[in-house]
Design an enzyme around this catalytic site. Structure first.
Site, PDB file in Angstrom:
ATOM      1  NE  ARG A  50      -2.818   0.484   3.398  1.00  0.00           N
ATOM      2  CZ  ARG A  50      -2.080   0.711   4.500  1.00  0.00           C
ATOM      3  NH1 ARG A  50      -1.333   1.794   4.599  1.00  0.00           N
ATOM      4  NH2 ARG A  50      -2.074  -0.144   5.498  1.00  0.00           N
ATOM      5  CE1 TYR A 102     -18.191   8.927 -15.689  1.00  0.00           C
ATOM      6  CE2 TYR A 102     -16.895   9.092 -13.684  1.00  0.00           C
ATOM      7  CZ  TYR A 102     -17.721   8.368 -14.524  1.00  0.00           C
ATOM      8  OH  TYR A 102     -18.061   7.090 -14.204  1.00  0.00           O
ATOM      9  CG  ASP A 174     -10.347  14.654 -15.464  1.00  0.00           C
ATOM     10  OD1 ASP A 174      -9.657  14.052 -16.306  1.00  0.00           O
ATOM     11  OD2 ASP A 174     -11.346  14.145 -14.919  1.00  0.00           O
ATOM     12  CE  LYS A 199     -12.957   5.991 -18.750  1.00  0.00           C
ATOM     13  NZ  LYS A 199     -12.860   6.315 -17.372  1.00  0.00           N
TER      14      LYS A 199
END
Ligand code: P1T
Length: 383
Positions: A50, A102, A174, A199
């Protein structure tokens, strides 16, 4: 390599080094949750996956490199990356965000962070000067998506960066739709660049990953702390898939842009089409800004068929065969979406219609197939 390399070379080599164990040229997938220690705290740079994992670190260095940043951070999804950015703030702080974005980003802001005391104002940002009157002493962050999802508005990053800097407000961009192949927000003055790496960066619709890139060491330190403390990291296999995707980003984007341009013109000239949203048209309201800040116009296009009804839009998306009806974008294969009922369904109807996301709007993610097959598919669906 100390030489200043160009983008296409950085996509492949940026931040990469042969693996320390055996010199593997491609980064091994360190599929491990933990790392052996000789004595407490005595290890080879990694303790627990992590906090850090060599495969994720290779991806993070690549991300920093292609976005002209100093520090990259990879997350379990684009929304997890955004979640980390908003956790930089405190109750009482305000965020100014684009109003066309989005649907999941809107939902994160409104349904998760607003109840925790952070205030969000959504506005069109095409007129950067108009933002002046909307910021106040509590505004800590401006959140920009450009081109916007799904209306393809283009926002002047440099102009907003100037305004933000003068008032000590952070600017996050973004960059999912454009990718660093097309524009590099940090070069234009942004403080944080964010990606749904699901994406174009991943590029093959086989992984969900998010990314942040920054230049400032203090900001990076705080974000690394949040990444580890909140724990929304991506796994080694997912890191590897995105890293592999980035190696062909420039090639894929070149073809996405070529095919996108051809489809935009095809649709604009088609008698069954009412309106096409694509920033490469000289008639696009933000075309000048797009020309100045973008190297090309990408593979995303939205359009409204004549008739302008929900039923007509659904009829078209169902008839398409090469374009697959699915959420997401940016993969090698062409996808079609119906934002009002799919990606933007979490935005109330009155809100989304204000920014143009009507029931008739169709969104295309133009892939890298043969352009003639894509045109023929649209032709038969529109007939
Ligand atoms: O899906 P995820 O990796 O969590 O990324 C969220 C996200 C953030 N920003 C933009 C601009 C996005 O397009 C997305 C995800 N978008 C879709 C799934 C979509 O079909 O539009």
């Amino acid at each position: 390599m100390n030489k200043k390399l160009r983008f296409n070379t950085l996509s492949i080599h940026g931040g990469q080094e042969p693996d320390k164990a055996y010199g593997a040229v491609m980064p091994p997938i360190y599929q491990t949750s933990t790392f052996a220690q000789a004595a407490p705290g005595e290890h080879q740079g990694y303790e627990y996956s992590r906090s850090g994992n060599p495969t994720r670190a290779a991806l993070e260095r690549s991300l920093a490199s292609i976005e002209s940043g100093n520090y990259g951070l990879a997350f379990a999804s684009g929304l997890a990356a955004m979640d980390a950015v908003i956790k930089l703030l405190e109750p009482g702080d305000e965020v100014l965000s684009t109003n066309d974005l989005y649907g999941g980003s809107y939902r994160l802001f409104r349904k998760i962070f607003e109840p925790l005391g952070i205030r969000f104002t959504f506005t069109g940002m095409q007129d950067a000067d108009a933002l002046e009157s909307m910021v106040n002493e509590k505004t800590r962050l401006i959140w920009v998506e450009t081109p916007t999802n799904p209306m393809m508005n283009v926002i002047d990053i440099a102009a907003i960066a100037k305004l933000a800097k003068a008032r000590n407000i952070m600017l996050a961009v973004d960059n999912t739709f454009a990718t660093p192949y097309i524009q590099q927000p940090l070069e234009l003055g942004a403080d944080i660049v964010m990606h749904s790496a699901t994406k174009y960066l991943g590029g093959h619709s086989d992984v969900v990953v998010g990314a942040l890139v920054v230049r400032d060491p203090k900001l990076a330190e705080r974000l690394y702390f949040i990444q580890n403390a909140s724990g929304a990291v991506c796994g080694p296999m997912d890191s590897y898939l995105v890293l592999r995707g980035i190696k062909t980003l420039h090639l894929r984007m070149q073809r996405h842009c070529e095919n996108g341009e051809a489809i935009a013109h095809f649709l604009a000239g088609h008698p069954a089409i009412e309106k096409v949203y694509w920033p490469g048209f000289p008639t696009h309201p933000n075309h000048e800004v797009a020309l100045a800040q973008m190297k090309a116009f990408g593979g995303m296009i939205s359009f409204i068929p004549k008739g302008g009804t929900y039923e007509r839009a659904v009829e078209i998306v169902k008839k398409l065969e090469v374009f697959t009806l699915a959420e997401s974008l940016g993969g090698v294969e062409s996808l079609v979406g119906h934002p009002a009922s799919m990606t933007h369904a979490s935005i109330p109807k009155e809100e989304r219609e204000k920014s143009g996301v009507t029931d008739a709007l169709i969104r295309l993610s133009v892939g890298i197939e043969d352009i003639e097959d894509l045109k023929e598919d649209l032709e038969q669906a529109l007939a």
